[in-house]
Design an enzyme around this catalytic site. Sequence first.
Site, PDB file in Angstrom:
ATOM      1  N   SER A  87     -35.983  53.023  52.227  1.00 34.25           N
ATOM      2  CA  SER A  87     -36.466  53.163  53.615  1.00 34.25           C
ATOM      3  C   SER A  87     -37.971  52.966  53.769  1.00 34.25           C
ATOM      4  CB  SER A  87     -36.027  54.508  54.195  1.00 34.25           C
ATOM      5  OG  SER A  87     -34.604  54.555  54.273  1.00 34.25           O
TER       6      SER A  87
ATOM      7  N   GLU B 290     -26.676  49.934  44.281  1.00 35.85           N
ATOM      8  CA  GLU B 290     -25.442  49.365  44.847  1.00 35.85           C
ATOM      9  C   GLU B 290     -24.577  48.742  43.747  1.00 35.85           C
ATOM     10  OE1 GLU B 290     -27.555  47.158  47.823  1.00 35.85           O
ATOM     11  OE2 GLU B 290     -28.117  49.082  48.681  1.00 35.85           O
TER      12      GLU B 290
ATOM     13  N   GLU C 143     -35.628  54.359  43.025  1.00 36.22           N
ATOM     14  CA  GLU C 143     -34.986  54.294  44.336  1.00 36.22           C
ATOM     15  C   GLU C 143     -33.986  55.446  44.455  1.00 36.22           C
ATOM     16  OE1 GLU C 143     -35.125  50.022  46.085  1.00 36.22           O
ATOM     17  OE2 GLU C 143     -33.347  50.196  44.837  1.00 36.22           O
TER      18      GLU C 143
ATOM     19  N   ASN D 238     -35.839  42.812  48.688  1.00 36.78           N
ATOM     20  CA  ASN D 238     -34.457  42.666  48.235  1.00 36.78           C
ATOM     21  C   ASN D 238     -33.595  42.367  49.462  1.00 36.78           C
ATOM     22  OD1 ASN D 238     -31.903  42.867  47.216  1.00 36.78           O
ATOM     23  ND2 ASN D 238     -32.034  45.049  46.674  1.00 36.78           N
TER      24      ASN D 238
ATOM     25  N   GLY E 178     -31.424  52.718  52.710  1.00 38.56           N
ATOM     26  CA  GLY E 178     -30.728  52.297  53.922  1.00 38.56           C
ATOM     27  C   GLY E 178     -30.400  53.427  54.879  1.00 38.56           C
TER      28      GLY E 178
ATOM     29  N   HIS F  71     -29.546  48.206  40.063  1.00 35.27           N
ATOM     30  CA  HIS F  71     -29.671  48.616  41.467  1.00 35.27           C
ATOM     31  C   HIS F  71     -28.538  49.579  41.816  1.00 35.27           C
ATOM     32  CE1 HIS F  71     -29.800  48.623  45.804  1.00 35.27           C
ATOM     33  NE2 HIS F  71     -31.069  48.268  45.681  1.00 35.27           N
TER      34      HIS F  71
ATOM     35  N   LYS G  22     -30.554  41.572  49.562  1.00 36.67           N
ATOM     36  CA  LYS G  22     -29.140  41.946  49.386  1.00 36.67           C
ATOM     37  C   LYS G  22     -28.227  40.799  49.857  1.00 36.67           C
ATOM     38  CE  LYS G  22     -30.654  46.692  49.567  1.00 36.67           C
ATOM     39  NZ  LYS G  22     -30.406  48.080  49.918  1.00 36.67           N
TER      40      LYS G  22
HETATM   41  P1  13P Z   1     -33.799  49.995  52.198  1.00 36.28           P
HETATM   42  O1  13P Z   1     -35.265  49.588  52.234  1.00 36.28           O
HETATM   43  O2  13P Z   1     -32.967  49.280  53.207  1.00 36.28           O
HETATM   44  O3  13P Z   1     -33.671  51.488  52.228  1.00 36.28           O
HETATM   45  O4  13P Z   1     -33.217  49.523  50.771  1.00 36.28           O
HETATM   46  C1  13P Z   1     -33.911  49.841  49.616  1.00 36.28           C
HETATM   47  C2  13P Z   1     -33.348  49.072  48.484  1.00 36.28           C
HETATM   48  O5  13P Z   1     -32.217  49.270  48.078  1.00 36.28           O
HETATM   49  C3  13P Z   1     -34.172  48.029  47.878  1.00 36.28           C
HETATM   50  O6  13P Z   1     -33.633  47.579  46.687  1.00 36.28           O
END
Ligand code: 13P
Length: 251
Positions: A215, A99, A170, A8, A176, A97, A10
């Site tokens: 992560s 976010e 997740e 992903n 992150g 997701h 982003k």
């Molecule tokens: P990270 O791997 O940066 O923690 O993000 C995970 C994520 O949101 C994947 O969709």
Amino acid sequence: MKKLFAANWKMHKTTFEARQTAAELAGLVSGKLKADREVMILPTFTALAPVAEALRGAASFLVGAQNFYPQKQGAFTGEISPGMLLDVGASFALTGHSERRHVLGETDAMVGLKTAFGLESGLGIILCVGEKLEERKADELESVLERQIRAGLRDVAVDVDPQRLVLAYEPVWAIGTGLVAGAKEILEAHAFVRRMLVEIFGLSASQMRILYGGSVKPDNASEIIALDNVDGVLVGGASLKADEFSRIVLA
Ligand code: 13P
């Protein structure tokens, strides 16, 4: 059932950078990928066509989108339909997701509409679920996952193709942050998601993939991927560099 390694990206990368990273990744992985694995890149909308083009002919590579609007077409300024994603080479898309839920304010109901509409339109869907830290601390893991899963899958046909419906666990506190969930936490959450899928879809639930995200890095990927009910990973930060993500995919 093939394990899925999803990147992903982003809101990162110009079309030039996206094309370059996709081509580099395909080169690094080519001829080395285990037969029971596949890789998906989920770039921004603007990079979908260039990434699909860069991956043309790369075996076991898929392209996915990060979002869409649950309508075929119409007066929805700024939005993109599932048909438009299919048109530029995406075969999957994310819904729910964290976010989008927590930064962009997307509701459980909207996630449900998108999931059902995306599947009906011919996309595969990766429905993301996960609890916030305060919810985990308040012992609400299962109630949050249950609410998000029931709402997310409310209008999905029970005979949906299990290959086209993927769940991703997740935990919000692990996204992150460098704080990866421990084996016990992942096992518990994934077993709960599997039980919910069995309750909703019966036998075909065993063929639905459940990804872990939060992560994931080259040094923890092989341990995570070996856990029961973990059928792949959804990777953010560590998927942006071809070399780093290739070490996860080949772990
Ligand atoms: P990270 O791997 O940066 O923690 O993000 C995970 C994520 O949101 C994947 O969709």
